[in-house]
Scaffold this motif. Structure first.
Motif, PDB file in Angstrom:
ATOM      1  N   GLN A  93       0.869  -1.095  -0.015  1.00  0.00           N
ATOM      2  CA  GLN A  93       0.060   0.045  -0.073  1.00  0.00           C
ATOM      3  C   GLN A  93       0.918   1.293   0.031  1.00  0.00           C
ATOM      4  OE1 GLN A  93      -1.217   1.514   3.509  1.00  0.00           O
ATOM      5  NE2 GLN A  93      -2.134   3.260   2.618  1.00  0.00           N
ATOM      6  N   SER A 115      -2.324  -0.760  -7.147  1.00  0.00           N
ATOM      7  CA  SER A 115      -2.653  -1.332  -6.074  1.00  0.00           C
ATOM      8  C   SER A 115      -3.995  -2.665  -6.569  1.00  0.00           C
ATOM      9  CB  SER A 115      -3.406  -0.347  -5.275  1.00  0.00           C
ATOM     10  OG  SER A 115      -4.673   0.332  -5.817  1.00  0.00           O
ATOM     11  N   LEU A 133       3.140   1.218  -3.743  1.00  0.00           N
ATOM     12  CA  LEU A 133       2.260   1.124  -5.199  1.00  0.00           C
ATOM     13  C   LEU A 133       1.594   2.115  -5.376  1.00  0.00           C
ATOM     14  CD1 LEU A 133       1.397  -2.908  -5.364  1.00  0.00           C
ATOM     15  CD2 LEU A 133       3.512  -1.509  -6.397  1.00  0.00           C
TER      16      LEU A 133
END
Length: 79
Positions: free
Chosen positions: A17, A25, A20
């Protein structure tokens, strides 16, 4: 051992999290789901159904947006 794997799954989700972008995601979320489902089964078999439900709850908290989109998609399909 299964709880350690669940903790590592949460750490991996956090790292993905933070690293990216928004476009990257969604594939990461699919990969986390693909790794998470066998992990829930492992929790169920090694510990109990309660631990599997708790693990599933943790995963639902981490992957809340894919879960929301899935619920919306199901509602649209059913109505």
């Amino acid at each position: 051992m299964a709880l350690i794997a669940l903790c590592l799954w949460v750490v991996l989700a956090w790292v993905l999290q933070t690293v990216l972008t928004a476009r990257q995601s969604w594939p990461a979320a699919y990969g986390l789901i693909a790794c998470g489902l066998p992990l829930v089964a492992w929790l169920w078999l090694s510990m109990s159904a309660l631990w599997a439900l708790l693990g599933l709850g943790v995963m639902a908290l981490v992957l809340r947006w894919p879960l929301r989109y899935a619920v919306r998609w199901l509602k649209a399909r059913l109505t």
